[in-house]
Design a protein around this motif. Structure first.
Motif, mmCIF file in Angstrom:
data_model
loop_
_atom_site.group_PDB
_atom_site.id
_atom_site.type_symbol
_atom_site.label_atom_id
_atom_site.label_comp_id
_atom_site.label_asym_id
_atom_site.label_seq_id
_atom_site.Cartn_x
_atom_site.Cartn_y
_atom_site.Cartn_z
ATOM 1 N N ALA A 249 0.704 -1.173 0.000
ATOM 2 C CA ALA A 249 0.042 -0.175 -0.008
ATOM 3 C C ALA A 249 1.003 1.421 -0.031
ATOM 4 N N ALA A 250 0.439 2.170 -0.975
ATOM 5 C CA ALA A 250 1.089 3.440 -1.063
ATOM 6 C C ALA A 250 0.065 4.626 -0.634
ATOM 7 N N VAL A 251 0.853 5.525 -0.057
ATOM 8 C CA VAL A 251 -0.168 6.858 0.251
ATOM 9 C C VAL A 251 0.094 8.108 -0.544
ATOM 10 N N ARG A 252 -0.848 8.772 -1.056
ATOM 11 C CA ARG A 252 -0.517 9.791 -1.935
ATOM 12 C C ARG A 252 -1.459 10.798 -1.666
ATOM 13 N N ILE A 253 -0.883 12.049 -1.127
ATOM 14 C CA ILE A 253 -1.748 13.237 -0.722
ATOM 15 C C ILE A 253 -1.374 14.554 -1.755
ATOM 16 N N LEU A 254 -2.492 15.213 -2.230
ATOM 17 C CA LEU A 254 -2.163 16.312 -3.153
ATOM 18 C C LEU A 254 -3.051 17.524 -2.342
ATOM 19 N N ALA A 255 -2.153 18.614 -2.125
ATOM 20 C CA ALA A 255 -2.679 19.745 -1.583
ATOM 21 C C ALA A 255 -2.804 20.938 -2.694
ATOM 22 N N LYS A 256 -3.841 21.599 -2.827
ATOM 23 C CA LYS A 256 -3.863 22.625 -3.954
ATOM 24 C C LYS A 256 -4.478 24.106 -3.066
ATOM 25 N N GLY A 257 -4.035 25.107 -3.323
ATOM 26 C CA GLY A 257 -4.355 26.290 -2.877
ATOM 27 C C GLY A 257 -3.480 27.354 -3.141
ATOM 28 N N ASN A 258 -3.905 28.527 -2.811
ATOM 29 C CA ASN A 258 -3.216 29.913 -3.146
ATOM 30 C C ASN A 258 -1.828 29.895 -2.352
ATOM 31 N N TYR A 259 -0.732 30.108 -3.114
ATOM 32 C CA TYR A 259 0.613 30.227 -2.201
ATOM 33 C C TYR A 259 0.855 29.113 -1.894
ATOM 34 N N ALA A 260 0.692 27.839 -2.420
ATOM 35 C CA ALA A 260 1.080 26.638 -2.067
ATOM 36 C C ALA A 260 2.390 26.411 -2.345
ATOM 37 N N ARG A 261 3.304 25.935 -1.317
ATOM 38 C CA ARG A 261 4.755 25.764 -1.282
ATOM 39 C C ARG A 261 5.314 24.630 -0.566
ATOM 40 N N VAL A 262 6.248 24.008 -0.840
ATOM 41 C CA VAL A 262 6.940 22.998 -0.098
ATOM 42 C C VAL A 262 7.957 23.745 1.097
ATOM 43 N N GLU B 266 10.096 3.151 10.317
ATOM 44 C CA GLU B 266 9.705 2.023 10.927
ATOM 45 C C GLU B 266 8.575 1.200 10.369
ATOM 46 N N VAL B 267 7.862 1.705 9.383
ATOM 47 C CA VAL B 267 7.092 0.934 8.655
ATOM 48 C C VAL B 267 7.444 0.433 7.192
ATOM 49 N N GLY B 268 8.918 0.908 6.938
ATOM 50 C CA GLY B 268 9.523 0.535 5.776
ATOM 51 C C GLY B 268 9.289 1.310 4.452
ATOM 52 N N MET B 269 8.688 2.789 4.558
ATOM 53 C CA MET B 269 8.499 3.345 3.610
ATOM 54 C C MET B 269 9.274 4.467 3.478
ATOM 55 N N VAL B 270 9.264 5.146 2.363
ATOM 56 C CA VAL B 270 10.089 6.482 2.046
ATOM 57 C C VAL B 270 9.093 7.370 1.565
ATOM 58 N N VAL B 271 9.149 8.699 2.099
ATOM 59 C CA VAL B 271 8.395 9.852 1.892
ATOM 60 C C VAL B 271 9.017 10.878 0.952
ATOM 61 N N ALA B 272 8.162 11.222 -0.086
ATOM 62 C CA ALA B 272 8.756 12.427 -0.960
ATOM 63 C C ALA B 272 7.805 13.430 -1.094
ATOM 64 N N VAL B 273 8.279 14.725 -1.163
ATOM 65 C CA VAL B 273 7.370 15.776 -0.993
ATOM 66 C C VAL B 273 7.890 16.661 -2.281
ATOM 67 N N ARG B 274 7.086 17.006 -3.252
ATOM 68 C CA ARG B 274 7.393 17.601 -4.377
ATOM 69 C C ARG B 274 6.429 18.747 -4.797
ATOM 70 N N SER B 275 6.740 19.792 -5.753
ATOM 71 C CA SER B 275 5.712 20.734 -6.333
ATOM 72 C C SER B 275 5.504 20.223 -7.649
ATOM 73 N N GLU B 276 4.411 20.220 -7.948
ATOM 74 C CA GLU B 276 3.824 19.917 -9.333
ATOM 75 C C GLU B 276 3.027 20.939 -9.863
ATOM 76 N N PRO B 277 2.573 20.978 -11.123
ATOM 77 C CA PRO B 277 1.604 21.857 -11.703
ATOM 78 C C PRO B 277 0.338 21.945 -11.018
ATOM 79 N N GLU B 278 -0.110 20.601 -10.562
ATOM 80 C CA GLU B 278 -1.360 20.489 -10.117
ATOM 81 C C GLU B 278 -1.472 20.738 -8.542
ATOM 82 N N GLY B 279 -0.352 20.927 -7.977
ATOM 83 C CA GLY B 279 -0.554 21.242 -6.406
ATOM 84 C C GLY B 279 1.233 20.552 -5.839
ATOM 85 N N ILE B 280 0.955 20.602 -4.541
ATOM 86 C CA ILE B 280 1.839 19.912 -3.835
ATOM 87 C C ILE B 280 1.456 18.334 -3.551
ATOM 88 N N VAL B 281 2.364 17.519 -4.074
ATOM 89 C CA VAL B 281 2.329 16.296 -4.047
ATOM 90 C C VAL B 281 3.159 15.621 -2.976
#
Length: 271
Positions: free
Chosen positions: A146-159, A192-207
């Protein structure tokens, strides 16, 4: 850079400080409202104070319920937590309409620490849209894959600055304070659960994505294989082009020689 390992007492102290920081504002508002109720006789002011107490109490309760799942050992007697409970506390936390939550994850039982990871990733996602917006939460795959994906969209969105280093356990200045403990803790839970997290900015928002380490390695392997295949094809194409060019030059030389000796050109075959 070396990963920082906090002592258990330091980690607990910083997390407690973070929780207190989150709830002190609504609790303070409750105290202020009660003082107004105790001193004011004006019906309008008393109504306003009572409304303030109710809203602040609801907010404080929502924050504590969320923190109980995200940071605490809620349900420690069992190994799994219902993702429906995670959705409920997340909706309670973002119930002020500043952030619209689109929870798409299926209602299933997941390992406790994976649910903690999802909730903490939601906090990080909320921090990328300080002026509000929308947040969609997806869980793709099942079980250990299982993988988790969160998309955040809003004005002045930034990492947020330094977030990647904190998630990796390697803060830029070599230490962690109460303001940075949440993303640092998120990285601890992910490992601890054997997962790696990535945060990046894309045209659709912050992924924000959390994937199993094995799956991440497989994706990297596929990319490497694709690169190798592309290089091989480029080399093969280049070699074929060089061979064709060489053959054409040889044919041209032969034709020039034949022309100089008045030999018939029909005997030359371009094939």
């Amino acid at each position: 850079m070396t990963t920082i390992a906090l002592e258990a007492l330091d980690l607990a102290a910083l997390l407690c400080s973070r929780v207190c920081h989150d709830v002190i504002s609504p609790v303070g508002a409750i105290v202020n409202g009660l003082e107004v109720l105790d001193e004011e006789k004006d019906p309008e002011m008393r109504t306003f104070a009572l409304d303030l107490v109710k809203k602040s109490a609801t907010m404080a309760s929502a924050k504590l319920q969320f923190c109980r799942l995200a940071f605490g050992a809620a349900g420690s007697a069992g190994a799994s937590i219902d993702t429906g409970d995670a959705e409920t506390v997340t909706r309670g936390l973002f119930g002020d309409d500043k952030i619209k939550l689109d929870w798409r994850a299926p209602r299933i039982l997941m390992p406790k620490n994976k649910v903690k990871l999802i909730l903490n990733l939601c906090l990080i996602a909320a921090g990328t849209i300080p002026r509000g917006g929308t947040m969609s939460v997806d869980v793709e795959g099942q079980g250990d894959e299982a993988a988790v994906r969160i998309l955040a969209k809003g004005n002045y969105a930034r990492v947020p600055a330094g977030i990647a280093a904190l998630l990796a356990g390697t803060p830029e200045h070599g230490n962690v304070d109460a303001h940075a403990i949440q993303p640092f803790f998120t990285g601890l839970v992910a490992r601890e659960v054997g997962m790696v997290v990535a945060v990046r900015s894309e045209p659709e928002g912050i992924v924000i994505e959390a994937r199993p380490v094995v799956a991440e390695a497989a994706v990297a392997g596929e990319d490497t294989l694709d690169d190798a295949a592309g290089t091989a094809l480029d080399h093969a194409a280049g070699t074929a082009l060089d061979d064709a060019a060489g053959a054409a030059l040889d044919l041209a030389d032969q034709m020039r020689t034949a022309a100089a000796s008045d030999a018939p050109l029909s005997r030359f075959n371009a094939a």
